[in-house]
Design a protein around this motif. Structure first.
Motif, PDB file in Angstrom:
ATOM      1  N   PRO A  42       0.816  -1.216   0.000  1.00 18.38           N
ATOM      2  CA  PRO A  42       0.000   0.000   0.000  1.00 18.38           C
ATOM      3  C   PRO A  42       0.849   1.265   0.000  1.00 18.38           C
ATOM      4  O   PRO A  42       1.990   1.262   0.477  1.00 18.38           O
ATOM      5  N   GLU A  43       0.304   2.334  -0.540  1.00 15.05           N
ATOM      6  CA  GLU A  43       0.999   3.620  -0.529  1.00 15.05           C
ATOM      7  C   GLU A  43       1.286   4.042   0.911  1.00 15.05           C
ATOM      8  O   GLU A  43       0.475   3.844   1.802  1.00 15.05           O
ATOM      9  N   GLY A  44       2.466   4.614   1.104  1.00 16.95           N
ATOM     10  CA  GLY A  44       2.847   5.101   2.412  1.00 16.95           C
ATOM     11  C   GLY A  44       3.512   4.066   3.301  1.00 16.95           C
ATOM     12  O   GLY A  44       4.015   4.408   4.375  1.00 16.95           O
ATOM     13  N   ALA A  45       3.535   2.800   2.867  1.00 19.94           N
ATOM     14  CA  ALA A  45       4.148   1.750   3.666  1.00 19.94           C
ATOM     15  C   ALA A  45       5.653   1.943   3.721  1.00 19.94           C
ATOM     16  O   ALA A  45       6.276   2.443   2.772  1.00 19.94           O
ATOM     17  N   SER A  46       6.269   1.557   4.830  1.00 23.00           N
ATOM     18  CA  SER A  46       7.730   1.576   4.917  1.00 23.00           C
ATOM     19  C   SER A  46       8.260   0.314   4.257  1.00 23.00           C
ATOM     20  O   SER A  46       7.808  -0.797   4.545  1.00 23.00           O
ATOM     21  N   VAL A  47       9.202   0.506   3.344  1.00 21.98           N
ATOM     22  CA  VAL A  47       9.686  -0.586   2.493  1.00 21.98           C
ATOM     23  C   VAL A  47      11.205  -0.564   2.450  1.00 21.98           C
ATOM     24  O   VAL A  47      11.822   0.507   2.404  1.00 21.98           O
ATOM     25  N   THR A  48      11.801  -1.740   2.446  1.00 25.50           N
ATOM     26  CA  THR A  48      13.249  -1.836   2.274  1.00 25.50           C
ATOM     27  C   THR A  48      13.578  -3.162   1.603  1.00 25.50           C
ATOM     28  O   THR A  48      12.692  -3.992   1.386  1.00 25.50           O
ATOM     29  N   THR A  49      14.833  -3.350   1.265  1.00 27.73           N
ATOM     30  CA  THR A  49      15.224  -4.551   0.533  1.00 27.73           C
ATOM     31  C   THR A  49      16.567  -5.085   1.022  1.00 27.73           C
ATOM     32  O   THR A  49      17.365  -4.349   1.601  1.00 27.73           O
ATOM     33  N   GLY A  50      16.788  -6.366   0.752  1.00 25.74           N
ATOM     34  CA  GLY A  50      18.114  -6.942   0.875  1.00 25.74           C
ATOM     35  C   GLY A  50      18.801  -6.838  -0.476  1.00 25.74           C
ATOM     36  O   GLY A  50      18.146  -6.555  -1.485  1.00 25.74           O
ATOM     37  N   GLY A  51      20.092  -7.034  -0.516  1.00 23.30           N
ATOM     38  CA  GLY A  51      20.791  -6.988  -1.793  1.00 23.30           C
ATOM     39  C   GLY A  51      20.243  -8.048  -2.730  1.00 23.30           C
ATOM     40  O   GLY A  51      20.139  -9.217  -2.353  1.00 23.30           O
ATOM     41  N   SER A  52      19.866  -7.663  -3.943  1.00 21.04           N
ATOM     42  CA  SER A  52      19.233  -8.619  -4.854  1.00 21.04           C
ATOM     43  C   SER A  52      19.384  -8.191  -6.301  1.00 21.04           C
ATOM     44  O   SER A  52      18.884  -7.137  -6.707  1.00 21.04           O
ATOM     45  N   GLU A  53      20.041  -9.020  -7.085  1.00 18.79           N
ATOM     46  CA  GLU A  53      20.132  -8.777  -8.522  1.00 18.79           C
ATOM     47  C   GLU A  53      18.761  -8.949  -9.171  1.00 18.79           C
ATOM     48  O   GLU A  53      18.422  -8.247 -10.133  1.00 18.79           O
ATOM     49  N   THR A  54      17.957  -9.855  -8.639  1.00 19.11           N
ATOM     50  CA  THR A  54      16.619 -10.105  -9.188  1.00 19.11           C
ATOM     51  C   THR A  54      15.742  -8.869  -9.097  1.00 19.11           C
ATOM     52  O   THR A  54      15.029  -8.531 -10.055  1.00 19.11           O
ATOM     53  N   LEU A  55      15.772  -8.178  -7.966  1.00 17.30           N
ATOM     54  CA  LEU A  55      14.968  -6.961  -7.824  1.00 17.30           C
ATOM     55  C   LEU A  55      15.436  -5.874  -8.783  1.00 17.30           C
ATOM     56  O   LEU A  55      14.630  -5.067  -9.264  1.00 17.30           O
ATOM     57  N   GLN A  56      16.728  -5.865  -9.069  1.00 14.26           N
ATOM     58  CA  GLN A  56      17.256  -4.921 -10.063  1.00 14.26           C
ATOM     59  C   GLN A  56      16.745  -5.281 -11.455  1.00 14.26           C
ATOM     60  O   GLN A  56      16.242  -4.427 -12.190  1.00 14.26           O
ATOM     61  N   GLU A  57      16.886  -6.545 -11.832  1.00 13.47           N
ATOM     62  CA  GLU A  57      16.548  -6.992 -13.182  1.00 13.47           C
ATOM     63  C   GLU A  57      15.068  -6.796 -13.513  1.00 13.47           C
ATOM     64  O   GLU A  57      14.712  -6.498 -14.650  1.00 13.47           O
ATOM     65  N   THR A  58      14.209  -6.981 -12.527  1.00 11.94           N
ATOM     66  CA  THR A  58      12.768  -6.883 -12.756  1.00 11.94           C
ATOM     67  C   THR A  58      12.252  -5.445 -12.702  1.00 11.94           C
ATOM     68  O   THR A  58      11.086  -5.192 -13.027  1.00 11.94           O
ATOM     69  N   GLY A  59      13.092  -4.510 -12.291  1.00 13.75           N
ATOM     70  CA  GLY A  59      12.665  -3.115 -12.175  1.00 13.75           C
ATOM     71  C   GLY A  59      11.944  -2.821 -10.869  1.00 13.75           C
ATOM     72  O   GLY A  59      11.525  -1.685 -10.622  1.00 13.75           O
ATOM     73  N   ILE A  60      11.817  -3.830 -10.015  1.00 14.93           N
ATOM     74  CA  ILE A  60      11.092  -3.655  -8.757  1.00 14.93           C
ATOM     75  C   ILE A  60      11.823  -2.692  -7.828  1.00 14.93           C
ATOM     76  O   ILE A  60      11.210  -1.829  -7.187  1.00 14.93           O
ATOM     77  N   LEU A  61      13.144  -2.798  -7.755  1.00 15.89           N
ATOM     78  CA  LEU A  61      13.916  -1.929  -6.866  1.00 15.89           C
ATOM     79  C   LEU A  61      13.713  -0.460  -7.223  1.00 15.89           C
ATOM     80  O   LEU A  61      13.477   0.382  -6.355  1.00 15.89           O
ATOM     81  N   LYS A  62      13.787  -0.142  -8.498  1.00 12.98           N
ATOM     82  CA  LYS A  62      13.600   1.245  -8.931  1.00 12.98           C
ATOM     83  C   LYS A  62      12.207   1.744  -8.579  1.00 12.98           C
ATOM     84  O   LYS A  62      12.025   2.881  -8.132  1.00 12.98           O
ATOM     85  N   ALA A  63      11.210   0.881  -8.762  1.00 20.18           N
ATOM     86  CA  ALA A  63       9.828   1.269  -8.456  1.00 20.18           C
ATOM     87  C   ALA A  63       9.647   1.555  -6.970  1.00 20.18           C
ATOM     88  O   ALA A  63       8.897   2.460  -6.576  1.00 20.18           O
ATOM     89  N   LEU A  64      10.348   0.806  -6.134  1.00 20.79           N
ATOM     90  CA  LEU A  64      10.232   1.012  -4.689  1.00 20.79           C
ATOM     91  C   LEU A  64      10.914   2.306  -4.259  1.00 20.79           C
ATOM     92  O   LEU A  64      10.428   3.011  -3.369  1.00 20.79           O
ATOM     93  N   THR A  65      12.043   2.618  -4.892  1.00 20.21           N
ATOM     94  CA  THR A  65      12.796   3.813  -4.495  1.00 20.21           C
ATOM     95  C   THR A  65      12.159   5.095  -5.014  1.00 20.21           C
ATOM     96  O   THR A  65      12.401   6.174  -4.457  1.00 20.21           O
ATOM     97  N   THR A  66      11.363   4.993  -6.060  1.00 21.41           N
ATOM     98  CA  THR A  66      10.764   6.199  -6.657  1.00 21.41           C
ATOM     99  C   THR A  66       9.262   6.276  -6.452  1.00 21.41           C
ATOM    100  O   THR A  66       8.639   7.286  -6.803  1.00 21.41           O
ATOM    101  N   GLY A  67       8.670   5.232  -5.897  1.00 18.35           N
ATOM    102  CA  GLY A  67       7.219   5.178  -5.730  1.00 18.35           C
ATOM    103  C   GLY A  67       6.730   5.843  -4.456  1.00 18.35           C
ATOM    104  O   GLY A  67       7.522   6.414  -3.682  1.00 18.35           O
ATOM    105  N   PRO A  68       5.423   5.775  -4.210  1.00 20.33           N
ATOM    106  CA  PRO A  68       4.802   6.452  -3.061  1.00 20.33           C
ATOM    107  C   PRO A  68       4.957   5.678  -1.751  1.00 20.33           C
ATOM    108  O   PRO A  68       3.985   5.342  -1.074  1.00 20.33           O
ATOM    109  N   TYR A  69       6.205   5.368  -1.425  1.00 23.99           N
ATOM    110  CA  TYR A  69       6.488   4.584  -0.230  1.00 23.99           C
ATOM    111  C   TYR A  69       7.549   5.292   0.616  1.00 23.99           C
ATOM    112  O   TYR A  69       8.268   6.163   0.132  1.00 23.99           O
ATOM    113  N   GLU A  70       7.658   4.877   1.846  1.00 26.20           N
ATOM    114  CA  GLU A  70       8.767   5.318   2.688  1.00 26.20           C
ATOM    115  C   GLU A  70       9.887   4.298   2.499  1.00 26.20           C
ATOM    116  O   GLU A  70       9.934   3.279   3.179  1.00 26.20           O
TER     117      GLU A  70
END
Length: 212
Positions: A44-72
């Protein structure tokens, strides 16, 4: 559709049942785009989100979406001192959503991860309210023992190169030497065979070869 993709699709229903039997939710996405959409639908928007090191999250574009999206987004790399890093880790452990991949998983629904500092596996085990694991089906193995071999032979060497661990056999020869170097990224072996907290861990299986 390739023969490999078809095989992944056929294997998915059984794997999902195996994960569910162990207290983990699971679903199958045929493509990275489907996995991308699935992940964002869960947070959900506004949720606090973080990640572990992951090439998969990079490759899928998920990491970028989390860093630029409506999240903390809690950036584990933003700390400049040990004191800041410790305070930041406290926020990471208490985050709403923790995203990562897994080094391997078995046909029986076990997650197998080998970690260096241990922060990634620590958050998998306990802390963040929700853990979302995005993994390519190429990480499927027959057993825990096979998973460990896969990690050491196929995941650790390129990961060592990725993070720049200079004083390891991986970095010097491209082959795991089961070293005990201070740069070793294979320090903590965690096998997740059961979650006692239904709904906490979601495994998203992707019908592509992703990560290491």
């Amino acid at each position: 559709m390739s023969y490999k993709s078809e095989r992944y699709k056929l294997a998915a229903p059984t794997l999902i049942k195996k994960f569910e039997r162990r207290g983990m939710d699971a679903c199958y996405c045929e493509t990275s785009k489907e996995a991308f959409d699935k992940v964002l639908s869960l947070i959900p928007e506004g949720a606090s989100v973080t990640t572990g090191g992951s090439e998969t999250l990079q490759e899928t574009g998920i990491l970028k979406a989390l860093t630029t999206g409506p999240y903390e987004f809690i950036d584990r790399k933003s700390a400049k001192t040990k004191e800041e890093a410790r305070a930041l880790y406290g926020k990471i452990v208490c985050s709403d959503y923790y995203l990562m991949s897994t080094n391997a998983f078995t046909k029986n629904g076990e997650l197998v991860n080998l970690d260096g500092n241990g922060n990634r596996v620590a958050c998998l085990i306990n802390g963040p309210e929700h853990v979302i694991i995005v993994t390519g089906m190429n990480k499927l193995t027959e057993s825990v023992e096979d998973a460990i071999v896969r990690i050491r032979d196929h995941a650790a060497p390129p990961n060592a190169v990725r993070v720049g661990c200079q004083d390891t056999a991986c970095m010097k020869t491209g082959v795991c030497g089961q070293c005990l170097s201070n740069d070793c990224i294979c320090c903590q072996l965690v096998i997740t065979r059961k979650s006692r907290h239904p709904g906490r861990i979601m495994v998203i299986l992707v019908g592509e070869d992703l990560g290491f």
